[in-house]
Every structure is written in C-alpha cells, then in structure tokens.
Design a protein around this motif. Structure first.
Motif, PDB file in Angstrom:
ATOM      1  N   ILE A  77       0.845  -1.202   0.000  1.00 41.82           N
ATOM      2  CA  ILE A  77       0.000   0.000   0.000  1.00 41.82           C
ATOM      3  C   ILE A  77       0.880   1.253   0.000  1.00 41.82           C
ATOM      4  O   ILE A  77       0.584   2.233  -0.686  1.00 41.82           O
ATOM      5  CB  ILE A  77      -0.963   0.000   1.209  1.00 41.82           C
ATOM      6  N   TRP A  78       1.992   1.176   0.732  1.00 41.58           N
ATOM      7  CA  TRP A  78       2.915   2.313   0.763  1.00 41.58           C
ATOM      8  C   TRP A  78       3.487   2.572  -0.632  1.00 41.58           C
ATOM      9  O   TRP A  78       3.561   3.722  -1.087  1.00 41.58           O
ATOM     10  CB  TRP A  78       4.042   2.036   1.768  1.00 41.58           C
TER      11      TRP A  78
ATOM     12  N   TRP B  96      -6.719   3.347   4.486  1.00 40.26           N
ATOM     13  CA  TRP B  96      -5.496   3.933   3.920  1.00 40.26           C
ATOM     14  C   TRP B  96      -5.501   3.810   2.389  1.00 40.26           C
ATOM     15  O   TRP B  96      -5.321   4.807   1.666  1.00 40.26           O
ATOM     16  CB  TRP B  96      -4.291   3.211   4.540  1.00 40.26           C
TER      17      TRP B  96
ATOM     18  N   LEU C 150       2.066   1.782  -3.446  1.00 37.82           N
ATOM     19  CA  LEU C 150       0.968   2.330  -4.262  1.00 37.82           C
ATOM     20  C   LEU C 150       0.858   3.831  -4.025  1.00 37.82           C
ATOM     21  O   LEU C 150       0.731   4.619  -4.964  1.00 37.82           O
ATOM     22  CB  LEU C 150      -0.356   1.629  -3.898  1.00 37.82           C
ATOM     23  N   GLN C 151       0.929   4.204  -2.733  1.00 30.71           N
ATOM     24  CA  GLN C 151       0.836   5.625  -2.379  1.00 30.71           C
ATOM     25  C   GLN C 151       1.950   6.428  -3.026  1.00 30.71           C
ATOM     26  O   GLN C 151       1.701   7.488  -3.613  1.00 30.71           O
ATOM     27  CB  GLN C 151       0.889   5.750  -0.858  1.00 30.71           C
TER      28      GLN C 151
ATOM     29  N   ARG D 200      -1.300   7.870 -12.914  1.00 30.47           N
ATOM     30  CA  ARG D 200      -2.212   8.654 -12.077  1.00 30.47           C
ATOM     31  C   ARG D 200      -3.547   8.872 -12.773  1.00 30.47           C
ATOM     32  O   ARG D 200      -4.610   8.755 -12.168  1.00 30.47           O
ATOM     33  CB  ARG D 200      -1.586   9.997 -11.717  1.00 30.47           C
TER      34      ARG D 200
ATOM     35  N   LEU E 208       1.604   6.852  -6.812  1.00 31.41           N
ATOM     36  CA  LEU E 208       0.537   7.748  -7.251  1.00 31.41           C
ATOM     37  C   LEU E 208       0.709   9.161  -6.717  1.00 31.41           C
ATOM     38  O   LEU E 208      -0.115  10.036  -6.974  1.00 31.41           O
ATOM     39  CB  LEU E 208      -0.829   7.188  -6.809  1.00 31.41           C
ATOM     40  N   GLY E 209       1.787   9.392  -5.949  1.00 24.20           N
ATOM     41  CA  GLY E 209       2.014  10.722  -5.400  1.00 24.20           C
ATOM     42  C   GLY E 209       2.343  11.731  -6.490  1.00 24.20           C
ATOM     43  O   GLY E 209       2.946  11.381  -7.505  1.00 24.20           O
ATOM     44  N   SER E 210       1.935  13.000  -6.275  1.00 24.66           N
ATOM     45  CA  SER E 210       2.146  13.998  -7.332  1.00 24.66           C
ATOM     46  C   SER E 210       3.373  14.865  -7.055  1.00 24.66           C
ATOM     47  O   SER E 210       3.775  15.655  -7.896  1.00 24.66           O
ATOM     48  CB  SER E 210       0.898  14.881  -7.461  1.00 24.66           C
TER      49      SER E 210
END
Lengths: 131, 115
Positions: A44-45, B107, A47-48, B49, A51-53
């Motif tokens: 999950i980390w 989350w 994935l985060q 994205r 997808l971070g901008s």
C-alpha cells in the motif's frame, strides 16, 4: 480379532509425511496468502508513492523500488500473488466439481506450479529489463 | 470419539461463500489491471495517475480493496484458528488482524480517492 486394531499414528511426523503435489499446492496457497497479508503495508505504501504527485514521492518510490532487497521481496510477493491466483482458480473449479478425478487434480496442481513460476519469471525478467 | 460442540446453524457457510465471491472479484480485477499494464497504463507516472483516477477504475479498485480485506480476514483468521491454541492469544491475534485490515482498507481507499 486383534488384526483389525491397527496402530494409529499418535502424532504427525512432518519429516516423514510425503505430501502429494496437490497437498503441496494447498500449503503453498496458505503460505503465499500469509506472506501477502504480512507485506500489505509495504504494497500500500508503494501504491501511495507511485501515485504521489510531488517530486519527493517519485524519488522515494524510485529509491525504495530500486533497492535490491526490496526488489527481491517484490519478486517473491509477485510469485505469492500469482500462485495464490492460479491455485485459487483451481480451488474454485474443484468447488464446482471440475477436475476432481485424482489424475486431473494432480495435473492441475502441476499446472498451477508451472504457470505461476513461469509468469513470475516473465515479470521478473521484464522488470530487470531483459526485454 | 470426541464429542463435537456445534454452536449455531450453518456456521461458517457465509464466510466460505464470501471468501469465494471476493476471490472472483479480485481475479476479475487482476485481469483488468493486467490488460491495463499491457495497454500502457504504467508507461509514465502521469499516465498511471490518470488511469487510477478514472471513475470506473476507482470504483473497481475500491471493490478490490474491500474484497481483499474481507478475503484476508477469513484466510488469516483460519490460520490463527488452526495453529494458535491458547484462546486469549488467538483472540488477541484476531483483533489485531481485524484492526490492521480495517486500517489498510481506509489507507488504500484514501490513496485512490484523493486522485
């Protein structure tokens, strides 16, 4: 008739049990599921981060995913997911009575091992830039 | 023969079925994602994205997240039930597993929902 009273094993000697292939696929289903569960926070980390901008998340993602140890773990998890996927489909088919004959069940167990390992190899080679 | 204590009617059937339904949902999602990756959804960070932010993909990803957590709950609970005999420890592990999975669901959902 004392012959009828067979000595029953009182414990399971794990080192003496020869597990048939379908049993091997079954226990690997459990092992792979447990591994995926334990590694969920990492996934999950990632994935985060992916997808971070912000530029920081992109560079962190590159650093984490590029780490050789993390890469090895990810390939392991890739196998776990693919094995769980293939073995899971096999179990769903067995549930609806497809392939429950002994020989078919053995062949499908072999198929699960071969296909999941083969797909993992393809994904690993792809990510290592082999093609 | 040891006496079995059976509590309640069709105990476990709901979970058995839920495990399979969630498995089918996740399998379908896996095929969608596999096709998307082959189709270039991960060709760049922007493309990735944009793909994950798409309404339909966000919808099915949420279904995947919920399915995964429910599926993992049943599977991991079965592992604890099989191998951990002391009741107190087993209950503690059940609770920790549940709390972790609920947290993961929140989350992961928040990651795709703010796109």
């Amino acid at each position: 008739m004392p012959d009828l009273i067979k000595p029953r094993p009182k414990f399971l000697a794990l080192n003496e049990i020869r597990l048939p292939l379908p049993g091997f696929v079954s226990i690997l289903h459990r092992v792979s599921g447990a591994g995926l569960f334990l590694m969920l926070p990492l996934l999950i980390w990632l994935l985060q981060l992916s997808l971070g901008s912000t530029p920081e998340s992109a560079s962190t993602f590159k650093a984490v995913a590029g780490n050789p140890v993390v890469k090895l773990v990810l390939f392991g998890l890739c196998w776990a997911y693919l094995h769980h996927f293939c073995a899971g489909i096999r179990f769903l088919l067995l549930d609806i009575h497809v392939g429950i004959e002994k020989q078919q069940a053995r062949s499908s167990a072999t198929g699960v091992l071969v296909v999941s390992l083969g797909l993992t190899l393809i994904v690993a080679l792809k990510f290592l830039g082999a093609f | 023969m040891k006496a079995r204590i059976v509590v309640g009617a069709h105990y476990g059937l709901k979970d058995w079925l839920a495990q399979r339904v969630t498995a089918v949902v996740m399998a379908a999602y896996t095929v969608i994602m596999f096709a998307a990756v082959l189709g270039g959804a991960t060709s760049s960070a922007e493309a990735w994205r944009a793909f994950m932010g798409h309404g339909f993909i966000r919808f099915v990803t949420f279904l995947f997240i919920v399915s995964l957590c429910y599926h993992a709950w049943i599977g991991v609970r079965d592992i604890w039930m099989d191998y951990v005999k002391p009741t107190g420890l087993r209950v503690l592990l059940h609770v920790l597993t549940l709390l972790a999975l609920i947290g993961y669901a929140g989350w992961a959902t928040q990651i795709i929902w703010r796109l």
